[in-house]
Motif scaffolding. Sequence first.
Motif, PDB file in Angstrom:
ATOM      1  N   PHE A 166      10.933  42.503  -9.940  1.00  0.00           N
ATOM      2  CA  PHE A 166      11.433  41.146  -9.695  1.00  0.00           C
ATOM      3  C   PHE A 166      12.887  41.170  -9.218  1.00  0.00           C
ATOM      4  O   PHE A 166      13.244  40.507  -8.238  1.00  0.00           O
ATOM      5  CB  PHE A 166      11.340  40.315 -10.977  1.00  0.00           C
ATOM      6  N   VAL A 167      13.724  41.917  -9.920  1.00  0.00           N
ATOM      7  CA  VAL A 167      15.166  41.909  -9.632  1.00  0.00           C
ATOM      8  C   VAL A 167      15.451  42.419  -8.233  1.00  0.00           C
ATOM      9  O   VAL A 167      16.142  41.767  -7.429  1.00  0.00           O
ATOM     10  CB  VAL A 167      15.925  42.750 -10.679  1.00  0.00           C
ATOM     11  N   PHE A 168      14.929  43.594  -7.894  1.00  0.00           N
ATOM     12  CA  PHE A 168      15.319  44.221  -6.632  1.00  0.00           C
ATOM     13  C   PHE A 168      14.520  43.699  -5.441  1.00  0.00           C
ATOM     14  O   PHE A 168      14.957  43.869  -4.299  1.00  0.00           O
ATOM     15  CB  PHE A 168      15.206  45.743  -6.759  1.00  0.00           C
ATOM     16  N   ARG A 169      13.379  43.032  -5.677  1.00  0.00           N
ATOM     17  CA  ARG A 169      12.677  42.382  -4.572  1.00  0.00           C
ATOM     18  C   ARG A 169      13.433  41.150  -4.107  1.00  0.00           C
ATOM     19  O   ARG A 169      13.477  40.837  -2.915  1.00  0.00           O
ATOM     20  CB  ARG A 169      11.264  41.970  -5.009  1.00  0.00           C
ATOM     21  N   GLU A 170      14.040  40.419  -5.051  1.00  0.00           N
ATOM     22  CA  GLU A 170      14.720  39.165  -4.704  1.00  0.00           C
ATOM     23  C   GLU A 170      16.228  39.318  -4.594  1.00  0.00           C
ATOM     24  O   GLU A 170      16.932  38.343  -4.356  1.00  0.00           O
ATOM     25  CB  GLU A 170      14.398  38.096  -5.755  1.00  0.00           C
ATOM     26  N   LEU A 171      16.729  40.522  -4.750  1.00  0.00           N
ATOM     27  CA  LEU A 171      18.171  40.763  -4.666  1.00  0.00           C
ATOM     28  C   LEU A 171      18.786  40.352  -3.329  1.00  0.00           C
ATOM     29  O   LEU A 171      19.890  39.791  -3.301  1.00  0.00           O
ATOM     30  CB  LEU A 171      18.449  42.245  -4.946  1.00  0.00           C
ATOM     31  N   PRO A 172      18.127  40.608  -2.177  1.00  0.00           N
ATOM     32  CA  PRO A 172      18.775  40.279  -0.897  1.00  0.00           C
ATOM     33  C   PRO A 172      19.180  38.815  -0.749  1.00  0.00           C
ATOM     34  O   PRO A 172      20.210  38.525  -0.130  1.00  0.00           O
ATOM     35  CB  PRO A 172      17.697  40.657   0.140  1.00  0.00           C
TER      36      PRO A 172
ATOM     37  N   PHE B  94       8.370  34.758 -19.403  1.00  0.00           N
ATOM     38  CA  PHE B  94       9.285  35.629 -20.137  1.00  0.00           C
ATOM     39  C   PHE B  94       9.932  36.641 -19.199  1.00  0.00           C
ATOM     40  O   PHE B  94      11.169  36.803 -19.179  1.00  0.00           O
ATOM     41  CB  PHE B  94       8.529  36.336 -21.257  1.00  0.00           C
ATOM     42  N   LEU B  95       9.119  37.319 -18.397  1.00  0.00           N
ATOM     43  CA  LEU B  95       9.647  38.354 -17.514  1.00  0.00           C
ATOM     44  C   LEU B  95      10.508  37.755 -16.406  1.00  0.00           C
ATOM     45  O   LEU B  95      11.567  38.305 -16.061  1.00  0.00           O
ATOM     46  CB  LEU B  95       8.485  39.150 -16.915  1.00  0.00           C
ATOM     47  N   ALA B  96      10.081  36.621 -15.844  1.00  0.00           N
ATOM     48  CA  ALA B  96      10.868  35.974 -14.789  1.00  0.00           C
ATOM     49  C   ALA B  96      12.188  35.453 -15.337  1.00  0.00           C
ATOM     50  O   ALA B  96      13.221  35.503 -14.652  1.00  0.00           O
ATOM     51  CB  ALA B  96      10.066  34.842 -14.158  1.00  0.00           C
ATOM     52  N   SER B  97      12.179  34.955 -16.573  1.00  0.00           N
ATOM     53  CA  SER B  97      13.407  34.430 -17.176  1.00  0.00           C
ATOM     54  C   SER B  97      14.423  35.535 -17.445  1.00  0.00           C
ATOM     55  O   SER B  97      15.636  35.294 -17.397  1.00  0.00           O
ATOM     56  CB  SER B  97      13.082  33.701 -18.484  1.00  0.00           C
ATOM     57  N   ILE B  98      13.949  36.743 -17.723  1.00  0.00           N
ATOM     58  CA  ILE B  98      14.863  37.872 -17.914  1.00  0.00           C
ATOM     59  C   ILE B  98      15.383  38.372 -16.567  1.00  0.00           C
ATOM     60  O   ILE B  98      16.576  38.662 -16.397  1.00  0.00           O
ATOM     61  CB  ILE B  98      14.165  39.011 -18.679  1.00  0.00           C
TER      62      ILE B  98
ATOM     63  N   PHE C 256      17.593  30.137  -8.574  1.00  0.00           N
ATOM     64  CA  PHE C 256      16.376  29.373  -8.306  1.00  0.00           C
ATOM     65  C   PHE C 256      15.403  30.180  -7.453  1.00  0.00           C
ATOM     66  O   PHE C 256      14.204  30.248  -7.746  1.00  0.00           O
ATOM     67  CB  PHE C 256      16.721  28.057  -7.603  1.00  0.00           C
ATOM     68  N   ASN C 257      15.915  30.809  -6.402  1.00  0.00           N
ATOM     69  CA  ASN C 257      15.041  31.608  -5.548  1.00  0.00           C
ATOM     70  C   ASN C 257      14.418  32.764  -6.317  1.00  0.00           C
ATOM     71  O   ASN C 257      13.216  33.035  -6.188  1.00  0.00           O
ATOM     72  CB  ASN C 257      15.832  32.155  -4.357  1.00  0.00           C
ATOM     73  N   ALA C 258      15.225  33.451  -7.118  1.00  0.00           N
ATOM     74  CA  ALA C 258      14.714  34.585  -7.892  1.00  0.00           C
ATOM     75  C   ALA C 258      13.635  34.136  -8.868  1.00  0.00           C
ATOM     76  O   ALA C 258      12.613  34.821  -9.037  1.00  0.00           O
ATOM     77  CB  ALA C 258      15.853  35.269  -8.640  1.00  0.00           C
TER      78      ALA C 258
ATOM     79  N   SER D  36      -5.679  31.522 -21.053  1.00  0.00           N
ATOM     80  CA  SER D  36      -4.825  32.138 -20.026  1.00  0.00           C
ATOM     81  C   SER D  36      -3.343  31.902 -20.274  1.00  0.00           C
ATOM     82  O   SER D  36      -2.514  32.269 -19.440  1.00  0.00           O
ATOM     83  CB  SER D  36      -5.189  31.596 -18.637  1.00  0.00           C
ATOM     84  N   TRP D  37      -3.010  31.283 -21.406  1.00  0.00           N
ATOM     85  CA  TRP D  37      -1.614  30.982 -21.659  1.00  0.00           C
ATOM     86  C   TRP D  37      -0.789  32.242 -21.869  1.00  0.00           C
ATOM     87  O   TRP D  37       0.416  32.258 -21.612  1.00  0.00           O
ATOM     88  CB  TRP D  37      -1.476  30.041 -22.840  1.00  0.00           C
ATOM     89  N   GLU D  38      -1.420  33.313 -22.355  1.00  0.00           N
ATOM     90  CA  GLU D  38      -0.697  34.568 -22.536  1.00  0.00           C
ATOM     91  C   GLU D  38      -0.175  35.086 -21.195  1.00  0.00           C
ATOM     92  O   GLU D  38       0.933  35.620 -21.118  1.00  0.00           O
ATOM     93  CB  GLU D  38      -1.600  35.614 -23.188  1.00  0.00           C
ATOM     94  N   TYR D  39      -0.986  34.918 -20.140  1.00  0.00           N
ATOM     95  CA  TYR D  39      -0.530  35.319 -18.809  1.00  0.00           C
ATOM     96  C   TYR D  39       0.685  34.496 -18.394  1.00  0.00           C
ATOM     97  O   TYR D  39       1.653  35.028 -17.834  1.00  0.00           O
ATOM     98  CB  TYR D  39      -1.653  35.125 -17.782  1.00  0.00           C
ATOM     99  N   MET D  40       0.630  33.189 -18.658  1.00  0.00           N
ATOM    100  CA  MET D  40       1.732  32.310 -18.289  1.00  0.00           C
ATOM    101  C   MET D  40       2.989  32.654 -19.093  1.00  0.00           C
ATOM    102  O   MET D  40       4.101  32.672 -18.547  1.00  0.00           O
ATOM    103  CB  MET D  40       1.332  30.850 -18.516  1.00  0.00           C
ATOM    104  N   LYS D  41       2.822  32.914 -20.374  1.00  0.00           N
ATOM    105  CA  LYS D  41       3.980  33.260 -21.207  1.00  0.00           C
ATOM    106  C   LYS D  41       4.610  34.568 -20.755  1.00  0.00           C
ATOM    107  O   LYS D  41       5.846  34.687 -20.708  1.00  0.00           O
ATOM    108  CB  LYS D  41       3.559  33.341 -22.681  1.00  0.00           C
ATOM    109  N   ASP D  42       3.775  35.558 -20.435  1.00  0.00           N
ATOM    110  CA  ASP D  42       4.321  36.826 -19.933  1.00  0.00           C
ATOM    111  C   ASP D  42       5.106  36.611 -18.646  1.00  0.00           C
ATOM    112  O   ASP D  42       6.207  37.159 -18.470  1.00  0.00           O
ATOM    113  CB  ASP D  42       3.181  37.815 -19.674  1.00  0.00           C
ATOM    114  N   THR D  43       4.536  35.816 -17.733  1.00  0.00           N
ATOM    115  CA  THR D  43       5.209  35.558 -16.461  1.00  0.00           C
ATOM    116  C   THR D  43       6.532  34.845 -16.680  1.00  0.00           C
ATOM    117  O   THR D  43       7.563  35.214 -16.097  1.00  0.00           O
ATOM    118  CB  THR D  43       4.303  34.725 -15.545  1.00  0.00           C
TER     119      THR D  43
END
Length: 571
Positions: free
Chosen positions: A440-446, A368-372, A495-497, A359-366
């Motif tokens: 991710f970006v526009f959900r946490e933008l507020p 990677f995408l969250a870090s961007i 941090f919140n994002a 399941s590490w591929e799922y973690m790496k994808d998460t």
Amino acid sequence: MRLVRASFLRSEGRMFTKQMRRLLNEPVLLAMIVLVWVLLALFVVYPLLMVGLKSFEPKPGTFGLAVYKTIFSKRYFLVPIFNTLKLGVTVACFGVLIGYVFAYSVAKANVPAKNFFRTIATFPIVSPPFVVALAAILLFGRNGLFTRKLFGGTPPFEIYGFWGLVIVETLAYFPTAFLTLEGTLLSIGSDLEEASQSLGCSKWRTFWRVTFPLSLPGVLSAWLLVFSQSMADFGNPLVLGGRFHVLSVSAYLEITGSYRIPHGSALAIILLIPTLIAFFVQRYWLSRKSFVTVTGKSFLSRAMELPKWAKGILTVVCLILTASIWLFYGTVLFGSFTKLWGVNHSLTLDNYKYVFNFSWEYMKDTLFLASIATPICGVLGIMIAYLVSRKDFFGRRIMEALSLLPFAVPGTVVGIGYLLAFNQEPLILTGTALIIILVFVFRELPVGVQNGVAALYQIDKSIEEASMDLGSNSYQTFWKVTLPLLMPAFFTALFNAFVRSMTAISAVIFVVSAKWNLITVRILGAVSNGDLAQAAALSCTLIGIIVVAMFLMRFATINLSYQMKLRRVER
């Protein structure tokens, strides 16, 4: 009347012309405003508009109210609507009650170990909300630990359904009420309470006549926030709902199961209405509240000296709640080391081997995408906060409202909107990493916008005006003067994002693909398949990564603040 109207229009026209001339003289500022408008229109307004339009399209190429007539005439669709409202109201009431007692104990009663209680109360915030649902299954499910050890295999109550969701969502969302109410109670000066007691009122009467009325704005705000969170919840009802159907899950099943996209879109719109009402009522109430205590003395909120029995009761309540949180999260941690939950509780590391091997591929994808998405969300949030707080241009208030709108929109509605908007020409993003990053970006933008606006209100405008008087333009002033002062708010937004992106499920479940998947989706899949020990190991690994990231970001914030102070001293 006509003369007044004409005079007003001429005044507005002159103001608009003046603003446009100022913007044309600062092309960088104009480019920032245009960019923000394009992004908000494309990734906030357009997806919501697509959901609304699709709900009025019973068949391709047709337009009408047939879908809504079907929904409001069939019990199959009406039940989730009433269930969602019933659950939201119940969770909001219980969550605010518990949050108020907890906040009063920490802020006013000065119970022992209040910093410890405050820390424990934030646990559900930095973890996926459905982790509490997983713990409930591990404890009270048909093969739960308490079910087998204490109740002989018969569950003490049905964890799958309304009351199970009430318990889980209350535990998951009461921290929101606690944080809101703690700030409200701390803002009530102790002088008023002391004055009440000096006039002969008892502490109990003082609480009901002074403290509680002054905290009512916070109570209403907390109630609306918890209500909105419960209405928008997707993971917990999907895991624990059973036969108790709610709108978020029903909309998801209509689209992914029955493939009735118009019906799923209509259910999403119905879900959107009460959450939008709650959001705007909260903002309107807070903008006009008159519960202000103004004195000429230092504004301190000192703890009240309560009778020992009262402080003892509050301490016991805090201990029970803290023990419940420890029990739920401790059960998940223990379950992650068991071979087969409910059958073989012997300890093993096989579940964590499974996490890192399969399941590490799922973690790496998460990751990677969250870090961007995290830095993009932080920068865009600060940029919008700066524009709406410091610059005067046409449509400024509308821009601020649109940037805060995703906070009021349930994730299910956002996910359906992105699925409909970006699965066709002219912009096909379905199946790509970009669509997940945008969610991710526009959900946490507020949160980034709100943090930035709050920080900018604390920075004297004269600092920026001095920079402009010395020859700097808006762009240079922002980067050299304003942004360094916004760094604490910027890191809070980051941090919140990051945390919310790592734990997101309701919106992204519609846009994940075989190539790009997320750990939260994998956890839900493990729970659905009955692999509870593996789901617990995945959850613990996710929480561990978030905690490490939290300490790293906090260290970076403290270090940056120290460096900024050092530079000021050197200057």
